[in-house]
Write a protein that holds these residues in place. Structure first.
Motif, PDB file in Angstrom:
ATOM      1  N   LEU A  95       0.819  -1.179  -0.127  1.00  0.00           N
ATOM      2  CA  LEU A  95      -0.007  -0.276   0.138  1.00  0.00           C
ATOM      3  C   LEU A  95       0.705   1.010  -0.168  1.00  0.00           C
ATOM      4  N   GLY A  96       1.918   1.330   0.955  1.00  0.00           N
ATOM      5  CA  GLY A  96       2.795   2.331   0.699  1.00  0.00           C
ATOM      6  C   GLY A  96       3.488   2.675  -0.607  1.00  0.00           C
ATOM      7  N   SER A  97       4.055   1.470  -1.169  1.00  0.00           N
ATOM      8  CA  SER A  97       4.520   1.771  -2.597  1.00  0.00           C
ATOM      9  C   SER A  97       3.499   2.260  -3.467  1.00  0.00           C
ATOM     10  N   LEU A  98       2.150   1.872  -3.340  1.00  0.00           N
ATOM     11  CA  LEU A  98       1.110   2.575  -4.186  1.00  0.00           C
ATOM     12  C   LEU A  98       0.869   3.898  -3.988  1.00  0.00           C
ATOM     13  N   ILE A  99       0.786   4.179  -2.810  1.00  0.00           N
ATOM     14  CA  ILE A  99       0.638   5.421  -2.401  1.00  0.00           C
ATOM     15  C   ILE A  99       1.675   6.555  -2.924  1.00  0.00           C
ATOM     16  N   GLU A 100       3.103   5.938  -2.703  1.00  0.00           N
ATOM     17  CA  GLU A 100       4.055   6.850  -3.121  1.00  0.00           C
ATOM     18  C   GLU A 100       4.410   6.894  -4.472  1.00  0.00           C
ATOM     19  N   GLY A 101       3.782   5.889  -5.427  1.00  0.00           N
ATOM     20  CA  GLY A 101       3.666   5.797  -6.760  1.00  0.00           C
ATOM     21  C   GLY A 101       2.711   6.718  -7.386  1.00  0.00           C
ATOM     22  N   LEU A 102       1.588   7.016  -6.625  1.00  0.00           N
ATOM     23  CA  LEU A 102       0.597   8.032  -7.091  1.00  0.00           C
ATOM     24  C   LEU A 102       1.146   9.582  -6.760  1.00  0.00           C
ATOM     25  N   ALA A 103       1.759   9.493  -5.566  1.00  0.00           N
ATOM     26  CA  ALA A 103       2.127  10.823  -5.091  1.00  0.00           C
ATOM     27  C   ALA A 103       3.364  11.280  -6.177  1.00  0.00           C
ATOM     28  N   GLY A 104       3.892  10.202  -6.688  1.00  0.00           N
ATOM     29  CA  GLY A 104       5.084  10.667  -7.709  1.00  0.00           C
ATOM     30  C   GLY A 104       4.605  11.177  -8.926  1.00  0.00           C
ATOM     31  N   ARG A 105       3.466  10.930  -9.336  1.00  0.00           N
ATOM     32  CA  ARG A 105       2.577  11.173 -10.540  1.00  0.00           C
ATOM     33  C   ARG A 105       1.786  12.521 -10.336  1.00  0.00           C
ATOM     34  N   TYR A 106       1.287  12.896  -9.229  1.00  0.00           N
ATOM     35  CA  TYR A 106       0.553  14.023  -8.757  1.00  0.00           C
ATOM     36  C   TYR A 106       1.028  14.789  -7.675  1.00  0.00           C
ATOM     37  N   ASP A 107       0.790  16.248  -7.744  1.00  0.00           N
ATOM     38  CA  ASP A 107       1.405  17.087  -6.642  1.00  0.00           C
ATOM     39  C   ASP A 107       0.384  16.527  -5.271  1.00  0.00           C
ATOM     40  N   PHE A 108      -0.875  16.284  -5.297  1.00  0.00           N
ATOM     41  CA  PHE A 108      -1.392  15.877  -4.213  1.00  0.00           C
ATOM     42  C   PHE A 108      -2.373  15.022  -4.374  1.00  0.00           C
ATOM     43  N   VAL A 109      -2.567  13.957  -3.427  1.00  0.00           N
ATOM     44  CA  VAL A 109      -3.321  12.823  -3.505  1.00  0.00           C
ATOM     45  C   VAL A 109      -4.232  12.894  -2.153  1.00  0.00           C
ATOM     46  N   ILE A 110      -5.464  12.980  -2.759  1.00  0.00           N
ATOM     47  CA  ILE A 110      -6.597  13.044  -1.608  1.00  0.00           C
ATOM     48  C   ILE A 110      -7.504  11.730  -1.620  1.00  0.00           C
ATOM     49  N   VAL A 111      -7.551  11.017  -0.786  1.00  0.00           N
ATOM     50  CA  VAL A 111      -8.258   9.612  -0.401  1.00  0.00           C
ATOM     51  C   VAL A 111      -9.439   9.611   0.139  1.00  0.00           C
ATOM     52  N   ASP A 112     -10.240   9.476  -0.371  1.00  0.00           N
ATOM     53  CA  ASP A 112     -11.661   9.415   0.120  1.00  0.00           C
ATOM     54  C   ASP A 112     -11.937   8.068   0.714  1.00  0.00           C
ATOM     55  N   ALA A 113     -11.831   7.864   1.976  1.00  0.00           N
ATOM     56  CA  ALA A 113     -11.789   6.500   2.509  1.00  0.00           C
ATOM     57  C   ALA A 113     -13.172   6.214   3.153  1.00  0.00           C
ATOM     58  N   PRO A 114     -13.856   5.015   2.978  1.00  0.00           N
ATOM     59  CA  PRO A 114     -15.150   4.704   3.480  1.00  0.00           C
ATOM     60  C   PRO A 114     -15.101   4.924   5.096  1.00  0.00           C
ATOM     61  N   ALA A 115     -16.348   5.197   5.785  1.00  0.00           N
ATOM     62  CA  ALA A 115     -16.554   5.286   7.004  1.00  0.00           C
ATOM     63  C   ALA A 115     -16.128   4.050   7.845  1.00  0.00           C
ATOM     64  N   THR A 116     -15.523   4.296   8.863  1.00  0.00           N
ATOM     65  CA  THR A 116     -14.620   3.314   9.600  1.00  0.00           C
ATOM     66  C   THR A 116     -15.540   2.344  10.312  1.00  0.00           C
ATOM     67  N   ARG A 117     -16.927   2.745  10.463  1.00  0.00           N
ATOM     68  CA  ARG A 117     -18.013   2.077  10.957  1.00  0.00           C
ATOM     69  C   ARG A 117     -18.061   0.772  10.248  1.00  0.00           C
ATOM     70  N   ASN A 118     -18.141   0.995   8.815  1.00  0.00           N
ATOM     71  CA  ASN A 118     -18.439  -0.101   7.783  1.00  0.00           C
ATOM     72  C   ASN A 118     -17.303  -0.705   7.216  1.00  0.00           C
ATOM     73  N   SER A 119     -16.176  -0.266   7.272  1.00  0.00           N
ATOM     74  CA  SER A 119     -15.022  -0.700   6.520  1.00  0.00           C
ATOM     75  C   SER A 119     -13.642  -0.256   7.357  1.00  0.00           C
ATOM     76  N   PHE A 120     -12.548  -1.212   7.157  1.00  0.00           N
ATOM     77  CA  PHE A 120     -11.157  -1.139   7.821  1.00  0.00           C
ATOM     78  C   PHE A 120     -10.324  -0.583   6.547  1.00  0.00           C
ATOM     79  N   VAL A 121     -10.727  -0.168   5.731  1.00  0.00           N
ATOM     80  CA  VAL A 121      -9.988   0.348   4.565  1.00  0.00           C
ATOM     81  C   VAL A 121      -8.989   1.564   5.069  1.00  0.00           C
TER      82      VAL A 121
END
Length: 691
Positions: free
Chosen positions: A622-648
């Motif tokens: 997961l860290g490698s994926l986030i770093e790869g995306l951050a290398g292609r963009y200036d900012f990466v905003i992750v809209d994560a699901p609610a913690t009550r419904n998911s552990f993502v």
């Protein structure tokens, strides 16, 4: 202007500290949120006070005044030379003594008995709850009425004088006047018994002795009736004699029946002895036996033949052999079949009938014998009861005669005591040093507490409404103010948005610009932020709208190439809201993104089903994926699901630069938000703050 680090957020979370204090605006907001409770409590209190004022009775206060004389002439104490003697106590103290006597509970109880409990206090009706059953005893009602009467009496000594004021308030003017008069009469009677030299104590004592003897004789008479179990002695004796006579008559009838049964038993036994034991039933002639071996063998061969015919032809050797055996057995049965004869006799049925009849009459004979025994026992009990009643007749008669004699003596002693008491009362009245200056009287117009009750209701309503508001605020589990979020979660509130205005336009736009400026400034330790995760505890915080507005401001307002990663639900909600175009591969583990109508802003498509949204993906990957995306963009905003419904969100927390918690006023519950913060920190992530 920079953001705090994750360690600083954790420290605030553990210490539970917040900055600032509540302002008047904050207090008004809290009061507005709990306005229904406060208004309800205020209205209930005011309405209750108004109802109490409406039903508040008009009371009349009856007053009477007594004059206490404490000179030698009025008290009747003079020396030998007709000069006034010197009093041994001070006059004012004597007045206070009279006031104490008037306030005594015994006098007030006597007044209550004379006026009547129901007359003074009609609500003390002596009935049970809701008017059913038996209520309190009379003595207990009198004590309760005495307590209420003590509270309504006002007995005081006039300042600097020997006048005593006696006042009593009641809804009925006549009852108030009567209560005061009865108390004064009881006081004068008690005072006369204290100071007078009575001549009737001996007669009263004698009458009391006779009364005690009467009570004892009545108890003895009741005990004697209970012992001998009688209410009317003559009727009990008559009933006992009649019962004995009835038992004797029944015994005679039973004895006659027993003799008749004995004769029947003898006749039945004689007839039974003459009957034969067995009689002819029928004769039978047959050639059939129950277990014929030849017949059984033929049946078996026929069955076997039928089975072989189903499988072979008729000329089969085995079939021919079986046919031969069957014919041989049939010829044997025709020649050698025996004939059997049988004659049958049965037990004589008349014997069974006579036997049953004999048993019945023998049982009845035994029953009559036991019935005679029971009747004899009942006769003995009746004789004992008659003897007991004869004995009780003598005892009860003696007690009744003694009671009549003592009752006559009691009446005579009571009449003599009352006569002596009247004479002593007249003498005490003449010698009394207390004079009734003014008998009880009350104004024609009474007074009411309605105005005081309404005023108390208004003041109490305001006070109780404030207390109810404080209690509701103390028990509230949702956030209302940014200051509550900071104190409750230990996180700084980075921005505040109005729910009605959304995230764009007016003050919300300025808040977003200021918030993005803080993000671009980086952390306090100088580390820049490239990837941010937006989390919430539930689905009602509008996390998607905030993530979309944040990405829009970064791309459109600050010219940063921004990627909005949508991991909620199917991963296409943000793409639909931003009207994204065709998706293309980003070259990072198959993740696809589509351009939006906003320049420099891309949004992922189907990211929830990619490696980022899978729970089995390793943290390092997961860290490698986030770093790869951050290398292609200036900012990466992750809209994560609610913690009550998911552990993502918990899986991504340690690999992004920080997480932002979205809190919605009046919806987000404090324990749930705190649990979300703790989960992010325990997963190894940093909490940048809350919005």
């Amino acid at each position: 202007m920079s953001l705090v680090t994750g360690n600083e957020a954790a420290r605030r979370q553990r210490q539970g500290t917040g900055q600032g204090a509540y302002t008047l605006r904050d207090l008004l907001i809290v009061a507005s949120y709990h306005r229904r409770v406060m208004i309800a409590v205020f209205l209930v209190t005011v309405v209750g006070a108004c109802v109490a004022a409406w039903f508040s009775p008009i009371r009349y206060e009856a007053e009477a005044r007594l004059l206490v004389l404490f000179n030698a002439e009025q008290s009747g104490n003079q020396d030998l030379v007709e000069r006034p003697s010197i009093l041994s106590i001070d006059g004012l103290r004597a007045t206070e003594s009279e006031v104490d006597i008037l306030r005594s509970r015994t006098l007030i109880r006597e007044m209550v008995r004379k006026v009547g409990v129901q007359t003074l206090f009609p609500h003390l009706d002596g009935e049970g709850p809701l008017g059913f059953g038996k209520g309190e005893p009379e003595d207990q009602l009198v004590e309760r009425a005495t307590d209420l009467a003590e509270a309504r009496f006002r007995i005081t000594a006039q300042s600097g004088s020997n006048l005593v004021l006696v006042a009593f308030s009641h809804q009925d003017r006549a009852v108030a006047i009567r209560a005061v008069d009865e108390l004064i009469r009881a006081y004068l009677a008690r005072r006369g018994s204290i100071y007078a030299n009575p001549r009737s104590p001996f007669l009263e004592q004698e009458a009391e002795k006779f009364r005690l003897q009467i009570d004892q004789l009545q108890r003895n008479l009741a005990d004697a009736k209970a012992k001998y179990k009688v209410l009317n002695l003559e009727q009990e004796i008559l009933l006992a004699v009649n019962q004995e006579d009835s038992i004797i008559q029944r015994r005679r009838h039973v004895m006659e029946r027993r003799e008749a049964l004995r004769i029947e038993v003898a006749n039945a036994q004689e007839r039974l002895a003459k009957l034969p034991e067995r009689v002819f039933d029928f004769t039978e002639r047959t050639n059939r036996t129950d277990n014929d071996e030849a017949r059984n063998a033929r049946i078996k061969l026929q069955l076997e033949r039928d089975q072989l015919r189903a499988r072979y032809q008729d000329n089969h050797p085995r079939l021919q052999e079986i046919e031969r055996q069957i014919k041989t057995l049939e010829q044997f049965q025709e020649k050698e079949r025996p004939v059997y004869f049988a004659d049958r006799t049965v037990r004589n049925p008349a014997i069974a009938f006579l036997t049953n009849h004999l048993i019945q009459i023998q049982l009845e004979e035994e029953a009559t014998a036991r019935q005679l025994e029971e009747l004899e026992r009942q006769r003995e009990v009746a004789r004992m009861r008659i003897a007991e009643l004869r004995e009780g007749e003598q005892v009860i008669g003696d007690l009744t005669r003694s009671l009549d004699v003592v009752d006559k003596l009691y009446r005579q002693a009571r009449e003599r005591a009352e006569t002596a008491g009247l004479e002593e009362a007249a003498a005490d009245e003449r010698a009394s040093n207390v004079r009734v200056v003014e008998y009880a009287d009350a104004p024609a117009r009474g007074s009411s507490q309605a105005a005081n009750l309404v005023a108390a209701g208004l003041f109490g309503g305001l006070l109780l409404a404030a207390v109810a508001g404080l209690a509701a605020a103390w028990n509230r589990r949702v956030y209302l103010l940014p200051l509550e979020v900071e104190r409750g979660l230990g996180l700084p509130v980075l921005a505040t948005f109005n729910e009605a205005g959304g995230f764009v336009g007016g003050g919300a736009q300025e808040q977003m610009i200021y918030f993005v400026g803080r993000l671009l400034a980086g952390r306090e330790d100088g580390q820049s932020l490239r990837s941010i995760q937006v989390v919430s505890s539930g689905e009602t915080e509008n996390r998607e709208g905030f993530s979309r507005a944040l990405a829009t401001e970064l791309a459109e307002g600050h010219g940063r190439r921004t990627l909005l990663v949508d991991l909620d639900r199917d991963g296409n909600g943000q793409a639909g809201a931003l009207r994204a175009g065709d998706a293309v591969e980003l070259g990072v583990d198959g993740i696809r993104a589509a351009p939006t109508r906003i320049p420099r802003l891309d949004v992922t498509v189907d990211a929830a089903g990619s490696t980022l949204g899978r729970m089995r993906t390793e943290v390092g990957e997961l860290g490698s994926l986030i770093e790869g995306l951050a290398g292609r963009y200036d900012f990466v905003i992750v809209d994560a699901p609610a913690t009550r419904n998911s552990f993502v969100a918990l899986r991504l927390a340690p690999v992004v630069d920080g997480s932002i918690l979205v809190v919605r006023a009046e919806h987000t519950r404090a324990p749930v938000a705190g649990n979300t913060r703790d989960q992010i920190l325990d997963a190894g992530g940093d909490m940048l703050g809350a919005v």
